[in-house]
Design a protein around this motif. Structure first.
Motif, short mmCIF file in Angstrom:
data_model
loop_
_atom_site.label_atom_id
_atom_site.label_comp_id
_atom_site.label_asym_id
_atom_site.label_seq_id
_atom_site.Cartn_x
_atom_site.Cartn_y
_atom_site.Cartn_z
N ALA A 89 -34.86 -8.84 -32.46
CA ALA A 89 -34.21 -9.60 -31.38
C ALA A 89 -32.70 -9.66 -31.59
CB ALA A 89 -34.80 -11.01 -31.30
N GLU A 90 -32.28 -9.85 -32.83
CA GLU A 90 -30.84 -9.91 -33.12
C GLU A 90 -30.19 -8.55 -32.88
OE1 GLU A 90 -29.23 -12.58 -33.36
OE2 GLU A 90 -30.79 -14.01 -33.88
N LEU A 91 -30.88 -7.46 -33.23
CA LEU A 91 -30.33 -6.13 -32.94
C LEU A 91 -30.19 -5.92 -31.43
CD1 LEU A 91 -32.22 -3.98 -35.59
CD2 LEU A 91 -29.74 -4.32 -35.44
N CYS A 92 -31.16 -6.40 -30.67
CA CYS A 92 -31.06 -6.32 -29.21
C CYS A 92 -29.85 -7.10 -28.71
CB CYS A 92 -32.34 -6.81 -28.55
SG CYS A 92 -33.74 -5.70 -28.78
N ASP A 93 -29.60 -8.27 -29.30
CA ASP A 93 -28.43 -9.06 -28.92
C ASP A 93 -27.13 -8.29 -29.18
OD1 ASP A 93 -30.04 -11.15 -28.11
OD2 ASP A 93 -29.62 -12.42 -29.87
N VAL A 94 -27.09 -7.54 -30.28
CA VAL A 94 -25.91 -6.72 -30.58
C VAL A 94 -25.70 -5.68 -29.49
CG1 VAL A 94 -24.96 -4.98 -32.17
CG2 VAL A 94 -25.97 -7.09 -33.08
N VAL A 95 -26.78 -4.99 -29.12
CA VAL A 95 -26.68 -3.95 -28.09
C VAL A 95 -26.23 -4.56 -26.76
CG1 VAL A 95 -28.00 -2.28 -26.74
CG2 VAL A 95 -28.38 -2.46 -29.20
N ILE A 96 -26.83 -5.66 -26.36
CA ILE A 96 -26.47 -6.31 -25.10
C ILE A 96 -25.01 -6.73 -25.12
CG2 ILE A 96 -26.86 -8.36 -23.67
CD1 ILE A 96 -29.86 -8.14 -24.63
N THR A 97 -24.58 -7.35 -26.21
CA THR A 97 -23.21 -7.83 -26.32
C THR A 97 -22.23 -6.67 -26.28
OG1 THR A 97 -23.98 -9.75 -27.57
CG2 THR A 97 -21.64 -9.22 -27.74
N ALA A 98 -22.57 -5.56 -26.95
CA ALA A 98 -21.70 -4.38 -26.93
C ALA A 98 -21.60 -3.80 -25.53
CB ALA A 98 -22.21 -3.33 -27.92
N LEU A 99 -22.71 -3.73 -24.82
CA LEU A 99 -22.68 -3.17 -23.47
C LEU A 99 -21.93 -4.08 -22.50
CD1 LEU A 99 -26.23 -1.57 -23.23
CD2 LEU A 99 -24.04 -0.43 -23.63
N VAL A 100 -22.03 -5.38 -22.68
CA VAL A 100 -21.25 -6.30 -21.84
C VAL A 100 -19.76 -6.13 -22.15
CG1 VAL A 100 -20.74 -8.73 -21.34
CG2 VAL A 100 -23.12 -7.94 -21.43
N ALA A 101 -19.40 -5.95 -23.41
CA ALA A 101 -18.00 -5.72 -23.77
C ALA A 101 -17.50 -4.41 -23.15
CB ALA A 101 -17.82 -5.69 -25.29
N LEU A 102 -18.34 -3.38 -23.20
CA LEU A 102 -17.98 -2.10 -22.58
C LEU A 102 -17.80 -2.28 -21.07
CD1 LEU A 102 -17.50 0.95 -22.81
CD2 LEU A 102 -19.99 1.25 -22.61
N ARG A 103 -18.69 -3.04 -20.44
CA ARG A 103 -18.59 -3.31 -19.00
C ARG A 103 -17.33 -4.10 -18.69
NH1 ARG A 103 -17.09 -4.24 -15.02
NH2 ARG A 103 -18.08 -4.67 -13.02
N THR A 104 -16.90 -4.95 -19.61
CA THR A 104 -15.66 -5.69 -19.44
C THR A 104 -14.46 -4.74 -19.42
OG1 THR A 104 -16.63 -7.62 -20.53
CG2 THR A 104 -14.22 -7.54 -20.43
N MET A 105 -14.55 -3.65 -20.19
CA MET A 105 -13.47 -2.67 -20.24
C MET A 105 -13.43 -1.79 -19.00
SD MET A 105 -13.39 -1.24 -24.12
CE MET A 105 -11.86 -0.38 -23.81
N THR A 106 -14.63 -1.45 -18.48
CA THR A 106 -14.67 -0.50 -17.37
C THR A 106 -15.87 -0.76 -16.47
OG1 THR A 106 -14.88 1.84 -16.78
CG2 THR A 106 -15.89 1.18 -18.84
N PRO A 107 -15.68 -0.65 -15.17
CA PRO A 107 -16.83 -0.76 -14.28
C PRO A 107 -17.76 0.45 -14.38
CG PRO A 107 -14.84 -0.29 -13.03
CD PRO A 107 -14.42 -0.52 -14.44
N ASP A 108 -17.28 1.51 -15.04
CA ASP A 108 -18.08 2.72 -15.22
C ASP A 108 -18.78 2.75 -16.57
OD1 ASP A 108 -17.17 3.67 -12.72
OD2 ASP A 108 -15.33 4.41 -13.66
N ALA A 109 -19.20 1.60 -17.06
CA ALA A 109 -19.79 1.50 -18.39
C ALA A 109 -20.99 2.43 -18.56
CB ALA A 109 -20.20 0.05 -18.69
N ARG A 110 -21.85 2.51 -17.57
CA ARG A 110 -23.03 3.37 -17.67
C ARG A 110 -22.62 4.82 -17.92
NH1 ARG A 110 -28.35 3.53 -14.37
NH2 ARG A 110 -27.56 1.62 -13.53
N GLU A 111 -21.66 5.30 -17.13
CA GLU A 111 -21.22 6.68 -17.26
C GLU A 111 -20.52 6.93 -18.59
OE1 GLU A 111 -20.70 4.71 -14.58
OE2 GLU A 111 -22.06 5.67 -13.17
#
Length: 147
Positions: free
Chosen positions: A77-99
Motif C-alpha cells: 500500500a505504501e509503494l502504491c502511495d509513492v506511485v500515486i504521489t509521483a504521478l500527481v507531481a508529474l501531472r502538476t508539472m505537465t498536463p501531458d503526464a500520461r504521454e
C-alpha cells in the motif's frame, strides 16, 4: 471520509483519470502558492518513500522497541502511495503526464531490456516472476530500475 454529494462507488479505475481527479482535488484545496506547489508535491513524495521504509522495517520487525508493526500488505500500500504521489507531481508539472510517463517508460524499457531482454522478460512476466528488474545497464535505465 466521504464528501457530501460525492458517489465514492463510481470512481474511475483508469489510473490516469484518477490522477487527474486527484490533481484537481488537491489544486482546489490548497492556497495559491504558484511554483511552490510542485516543490511541495515533490517533498510529499519523499515523505511517502519514508513511509515505505518504515513499513518494511515494521514488517521485518527490525525495530527492537516495536517489533513487527506492519505487514507486507502495508508495504504494498505504501509503494502504491509513492506511485500515486509521483504521478500527481508529474501531472502538476505537465498536463501531458500520461504521454510523458509512457514515453519515458518506453525509453527505459528499451534501453534496459533491449530486444533479447524483452523476450526474456515476457517469459518472466507471464510467469508472474520479478523478471529482470536488475537488468538495467544504462545510467538512466539503471537509476530508474534501482540498480
Amino acid at each position: 471520509m466521504d464528501e457530501p454529494g460525492r458517489d465514492v462507488h463510481n470512481i474511475s479505475t483508469d489510473p490516469w483519470e484518477s490522477i487527474g481527479l486527484l490533481h484537481a482535488w488537491l489544486d482546489a484545496r490548497r492556497p495559491p502558492d504558484g511554483a511552490d506547489s510542485l516543490l511541495l508535491r515533490v517533498l510529499k513524495l519523499s515523505e511517502e518513500v519514508g513511509e515505505v521504509a518504515q513499513a518494511v522495517i515494521g514488517a521485518m520487525g527490525r525495530n527492537p522497541r516495536k517489533g513487527v508493526t506492519h505487514s507486507w500488505d502495508d508495504v504494498q500500500a505504501e509503494l502504491c502511495d509513492v506511485v500515486i504521489t509521483a504521478l500527481v507531481a508529474l501531472r502538476t508539472m505537465t498536463p501531458d503526464a500520461r504521454e510523458v510517463f509512457t514515453a519515458h517508460l518506453e525509453r527505459v524499457t528499451a534501453r534496459s531490456l533491449g530486444a533479447e531482454g524483452r523476450r526474456e522478460a515476457g517469459v518472466a512476466a507471464g510467469s508472474g516472476g520479478a523478471g529482470s528488474a536488475d537488468a538495467g545497464s544504462g545510467a538512466a535505465g539503471g537509476a530508474a530500475l534501482g540498480s
